[in-house]
Write a protein that holds these residues in place. Structure first.
Motif, PDB file in Angstrom:
ATOM      1  N   ALA A  52     -45.688  -4.685  -7.147  1.00 63.72           N
ATOM      2  CA  ALA A  52     -47.071  -5.015  -6.796  1.00 63.72           C
ATOM      3  C   ALA A  52     -48.055  -4.169  -7.602  1.00 63.72           C
ATOM      4  CB  ALA A  52     -47.300  -4.805  -5.300  1.00 63.72           C
ATOM      5  N   GLY A  53     -47.750  -2.894  -7.779  1.00 56.31           N
ATOM      6  CA  GLY A  53     -48.622  -2.016  -8.566  1.00 56.31           C
ATOM      7  C   GLY A  53     -48.698  -2.443 -10.016  1.00 56.31           C
ATOM      8  N   ALA A  54     -47.563  -2.798 -10.582  1.00 58.43           N
ATOM      9  CA  ALA A  54     -47.543  -3.250 -11.976  1.00 58.43           C
ATOM     10  C   ALA A  54     -48.326  -4.547 -12.132  1.00 58.43           C
ATOM     11  CB  ALA A  54     -46.101  -3.438 -12.449  1.00 58.43           C
ATOM     12  N   ALA A  55     -48.166  -5.465 -11.187  1.00 55.67           N
ATOM     13  CA  ALA A  55     -48.892  -6.731 -11.254  1.00 55.67           C
ATOM     14  C   ALA A  55     -50.397  -6.514 -11.086  1.00 55.67           C
ATOM     15  CB  ALA A  55     -48.364  -7.699 -10.189  1.00 55.67           C
ATOM     16  N   ALA A  56     -50.782  -5.624 -10.174  1.00 52.25           N
ATOM     17  CA  ALA A  56     -52.208  -5.344  -9.967  1.00 52.25           C
ATOM     18  C   ALA A  56     -52.815  -4.681 -11.207  1.00 52.25           C
ATOM     19  CB  ALA A  56     -52.395  -4.452  -8.746  1.00 52.25           C
ATOM     20  N   ALA A  57     -52.086  -3.762 -11.814  1.00 50.52           N
ATOM     21  CA  ALA A  57     -52.588  -3.119 -13.033  1.00 50.52           C
ATOM     22  C   ALA A  57     -52.725  -4.139 -14.154  1.00 50.52           C
ATOM     23  CB  ALA A  57     -51.648  -1.986 -13.454  1.00 50.52           C
ATOM     24  N   PHE A  58     -51.764  -5.042 -14.252  1.00 55.13           N
ATOM     25  CA  PHE A  58     -51.849  -6.085 -15.264  1.00 55.13           C
ATOM     26  C   PHE A  58     -53.067  -6.962 -15.023  1.00 55.13           C
ATOM     27  CE2 PHE A  58     -51.069 -10.429 -16.605  1.00 55.13           C
ATOM     28  CZ  PHE A  58     -50.924 -10.231 -17.976  1.00 55.13           C
ATOM     29  N   LEU A  59     -53.342  -7.297 -13.763  1.00 55.09           N
ATOM     30  CA  LEU A  59     -54.475  -8.162 -13.437  1.00 55.09           C
ATOM     31  C   LEU A  59     -55.786  -7.550 -13.913  1.00 55.09           C
ATOM     32  CD1 LEU A  59     -55.589 -10.704 -12.083  1.00 55.09           C
ATOM     33  CD2 LEU A  59     -55.668  -9.424  -9.939  1.00 55.09           C
ATOM     34  N   LEU A  60     -55.907  -6.241 -13.820  1.00 55.27           N
ATOM     35  CA  LEU A  60     -57.136  -5.588 -14.286  1.00 55.27           C
ATOM     36  C   LEU A  60     -57.399  -5.879 -15.761  1.00 55.27           C
ATOM     37  CD1 LEU A  60     -56.828  -2.110 -12.537  1.00 55.27           C
ATOM     38  CD2 LEU A  60     -58.317  -4.026 -11.898  1.00 55.27           C
ATOM     39  N   PHE A  61     -56.342  -5.944 -16.562  1.00 52.93           N
ATOM     40  CA  PHE A  61     -56.496  -6.192 -17.993  1.00 52.93           C
ATOM     41  C   PHE A  61     -56.483  -7.683 -18.330  1.00 52.93           C
ATOM     42  CE2 PHE A  61     -54.892  -1.878 -17.853  1.00 52.93           C
ATOM     43  CZ  PHE A  61     -55.810  -1.236 -18.671  1.00 52.93           C
ATOM     44  N   ASN A  62     -56.017  -8.504 -17.403  1.00 54.84           N
ATOM     45  CA  ASN A  62     -55.890  -9.921 -17.679  1.00 54.84           C
ATOM     46  C   ASN A  62     -57.012 -10.748 -17.069  1.00 54.84           C
ATOM     47  OD1 ASN A  62     -54.832 -12.231 -18.749  1.00 54.84           O
ATOM     48  ND2 ASN A  62     -53.194 -12.432 -17.275  1.00 54.84           N
ATOM     49  N   ILE A  79     -55.156  -8.613 -22.483  1.00 55.89           N
ATOM     50  CA  ILE A  79     -53.728  -8.735 -22.769  1.00 55.89           C
ATOM     51  C   ILE A  79     -53.237 -10.016 -22.113  1.00 55.89           C
ATOM     52  CG2 ILE A  79     -53.289  -6.256 -23.025  1.00 55.89           C
ATOM     53  CD1 ILE A  79     -52.160  -6.265 -20.187  1.00 55.89           C
ATOM     54  N   PHE A  80     -52.103 -10.503 -22.567  1.00 55.15           N
ATOM     55  CA  PHE A  80     -51.566 -11.763 -22.079  1.00 55.15           C
ATOM     56  C   PHE A  80     -50.098 -11.566 -21.761  1.00 55.15           C
ATOM     57  CE2 PHE A  80     -49.749 -16.030 -22.968  1.00 55.15           C
ATOM     58  CZ  PHE A  80     -50.412 -16.713 -21.951  1.00 55.15           C
ATOM     59  N   LEU A  81     -49.690 -11.937 -20.570  1.00 50.09           N
ATOM     60  CA  LEU A  81     -48.306 -11.746 -20.148  1.00 50.09           C
ATOM     61  C   LEU A  81     -47.361 -12.676 -20.895  1.00 50.09           C
ATOM     62  CD1 LEU A  81     -46.595 -10.122 -18.141  1.00 50.09           C
ATOM     63  CD2 LEU A  81     -46.996 -11.905 -16.474  1.00 50.09           C
ATOM     64  N   GLY A  82     -47.710 -13.939 -21.028  1.00 46.57           N
ATOM     65  CA  GLY A  82     -46.879 -14.893 -21.749  1.00 46.57           C
ATOM     66  C   GLY A  82     -45.554 -15.146 -21.064  1.00 46.57           C
ATOM     67  N   ASP A  83     -44.750 -15.984 -21.689  1.00 45.83           N
ATOM     68  CA  ASP A  83     -43.445 -16.340 -21.119  1.00 45.83           C
ATOM     69  C   ASP A  83     -42.507 -15.141 -21.054  1.00 45.83           C
ATOM     70  OD1 ASP A  83     -44.321 -18.904 -20.855  1.00 45.83           O
ATOM     71  OD2 ASP A  83     -43.271 -19.660 -22.618  1.00 45.83           O
ATOM     72  N   ILE A  84     -42.605 -14.261 -22.030  1.00 47.34           N
ATOM     73  CA  ILE A  84     -41.678 -13.130 -22.082  1.00 47.34           C
ATOM     74  C   ILE A  84     -41.862 -12.188 -20.896  1.00 47.34           C
ATOM     75  CG2 ILE A  84     -43.048 -11.527 -23.456  1.00 47.34           C
ATOM     76  CD1 ILE A  84     -39.386 -12.281 -24.073  1.00 47.34           C
ATOM     77  N   GLY A  85     -43.038 -12.199 -20.300  1.00 45.39           N
ATOM     78  CA  GLY A  85     -43.283 -11.372 -19.130  1.00 45.39           C
ATOM     79  C   GLY A  85     -43.274 -12.155 -17.841  1.00 45.39           C
ATOM     80  N   SER A  86     -43.818 -13.376 -17.873  1.00 43.92           N
ATOM     81  CA  SER A  86     -43.946 -14.136 -16.635  1.00 43.92           C
ATOM     82  C   SER A  86     -42.610 -14.688 -16.138  1.00 43.92           C
ATOM     83  CB  SER A  86     -44.958 -15.264 -16.796  1.00 43.92           C
ATOM     84  OG  SER A  86     -44.549 -16.176 -17.783  1.00 43.92           O
ATOM     85  N   VAL A  87     -41.731 -15.065 -17.040  1.00 42.91           N
ATOM     86  CA  VAL A  87     -40.437 -15.613 -16.612  1.00 42.91           C
ATOM     87  C   VAL A  87     -39.603 -14.553 -15.883  1.00 42.91           C
ATOM     88  CG1 VAL A  87     -38.257 -16.602 -17.411  1.00 42.91           C
ATOM     89  CG2 VAL A  87     -40.420 -17.515 -18.270  1.00 42.91           C
ATOM     90  N   PRO A  88     -39.411 -13.354 -16.457  1.00 39.61           N
ATOM     91  CA  PRO A  88     -38.648 -12.348 -15.703  1.00 39.61           C
ATOM     92  C   PRO A  88     -39.328 -11.947 -14.392  1.00 39.61           C
ATOM     93  CG  PRO A  88     -38.840 -11.696 -18.000  1.00 39.61           C
ATOM     94  CD  PRO A  88     -39.717 -12.893 -17.807  1.00 39.61           C
ATOM     95  N   LEU A  89     -40.646 -11.862 -14.402  1.00 43.86           N
ATOM     96  CA  LEU A  89     -41.357 -11.524 -13.162  1.00 43.86           C
ATOM     97  C   LEU A  89     -41.141 -12.616 -12.115  1.00 43.86           C
ATOM     98  CD1 LEU A  89     -43.203  -9.551 -11.705  1.00 43.86           C
ATOM     99  CD2 LEU A  89     -45.151 -10.768 -12.690  1.00 43.86           C
ATOM    100  N   GLY A  90     -41.203 -13.880 -12.527  1.00 40.52           N
ATOM    101  CA  GLY A  90     -40.953 -14.983 -11.607  1.00 40.52           C
ATOM    102  C   GLY A  90     -39.538 -14.960 -11.058  1.00 40.52           C
ATOM    103  N   TYR A  91     -38.563 -14.687 -11.932  1.00 38.99           N
ATOM    104  CA  TYR A  91     -37.173 -14.587 -11.466  1.00 38.99           C
ATOM    105  C   TYR A  91     -37.005 -13.423 -10.492  1.00 38.99           C
ATOM    106  CZ  TYR A  91     -35.125 -18.105 -14.560  1.00 38.99           C
ATOM    107  OH  TYR A  91     -34.787 -19.270 -15.167  1.00 38.99           O
ATOM    108  N   LEU A  92     -37.623 -12.294 -10.796  1.00 37.32           N
ATOM    109  CA  LEU A  92     -37.514 -11.127  -9.930  1.00 37.32           C
ATOM    110  C   LEU A  92     -38.118 -11.426  -8.556  1.00 37.32           C
ATOM    111  CD1 LEU A  92     -36.777  -8.175  -9.452  1.00 37.32           C
ATOM    112  CD2 LEU A  92     -38.956  -7.545 -10.490  1.00 37.32           C
ATOM    113  N   LEU A  93     -39.313 -12.008  -8.545  1.00 41.29           N
ATOM    114  CA  LEU A  93     -39.936 -12.334  -7.263  1.00 41.29           C
ATOM    115  C   LEU A  93     -39.130 -13.395  -6.509  1.00 41.29           C
ATOM    116  CD1 LEU A  93     -43.680 -12.269  -8.304  1.00 41.29           C
ATOM    117  CD2 LEU A  93     -42.404 -10.549  -7.019  1.00 41.29           C
ATOM    118  N   GLY A  94     -38.625 -14.401  -7.227  1.00 41.75           N
ATOM    119  CA  GLY A  94     -37.781 -15.407  -6.588  1.00 41.75           C
ATOM    120  C   GLY A  94     -36.528 -14.795  -5.991  1.00 41.75           C
TER     121      GLY A  94
END
Length: 171
Positions: A28-38, A44-59
């Motif tokens: 949650a902290g990493a996602a919130a920090a990312f949101l500040l920059f996004n 910055i842009f998360l893109g597939d290389i970041g969003s896919v692993p994050l989605g799998y982790l949350l799933g």
């Protein structure tokens, strides 16, 4: 000694226990920090290389919660995203569109196309997600039916709002 987020996540107990909360808070902290920059304008842009692993982790975490008997919160937390994807897919299937092709038909995309700004869309989704978190908490603390009903109302209201139900703007 400096601890990297990746090390903390790999070593964290991500079970649905108080001890597992360290891993959840790290994500949650990493996602919130990312949101500040996004947030608009994105730096910055998360893109597939970041969003896919994050989605799998949350799933994975949500499936783990459901497997441990916490199915209500595992359903409530991602409910908006499940509803948006399901309705969009069903509409495309009904129209005979190839569902494997890229499109811009999700509720949030159509809201932006109608003239609702990115910031307004994000604020609505965040507000709904905060309400879904409250519903998830309620579902785990003796308010199962009320929490599930409230979560459904929150998601339907958000979808209706993004579809332009309250403030129709010309396309």
């Amino acid at each position: 000694m400096r601890v990297r987020l990746a090390d903390a996540l790999l070593d964290a107990d991500l079970s649905w226990t108080p001890e597992g909360a360290v891993g959840y808070w790290a994500i949650a902290g990493a996602a919130a920090a990312f949101l500040l920059f996004n947030f608009h304008p994105a730096r910055i842009f998360l893109g597939d290389i970041g969003s896919v692993p994050l989605g799998y982790l949350l799933g994975f975490l949500l499936l783990g919660a459901a497997a441990e008997g916490h199915w209500k919160i595992a359903l409530i937390l991602p409910l908006y995203f499940l509803a948006d994807a399901t309705v969009t897919l069903a509409r495309r299937l009904a129209r005979g569109e190839p569902v494997w092709r890229a499109h811009r038909q999700h509720f949030y995309q159509r809201a932006v196309q109608r003239g609702l700004g990115h910031g307004a869309v994000v604020r609505r989704v965040i507000a709904a997600d905060l309400l879904l978190i409250a519903c998830g908490w309620a579902s785990e603390n003796g308010w199962e039916i009320a929490a599930l009903a409230a979560a459904a109302v929150v998601v339907l209201a958000l979808l209706f709002s993004l579809a332009g139900g309250w403030h129709r703007r010309p396309v």
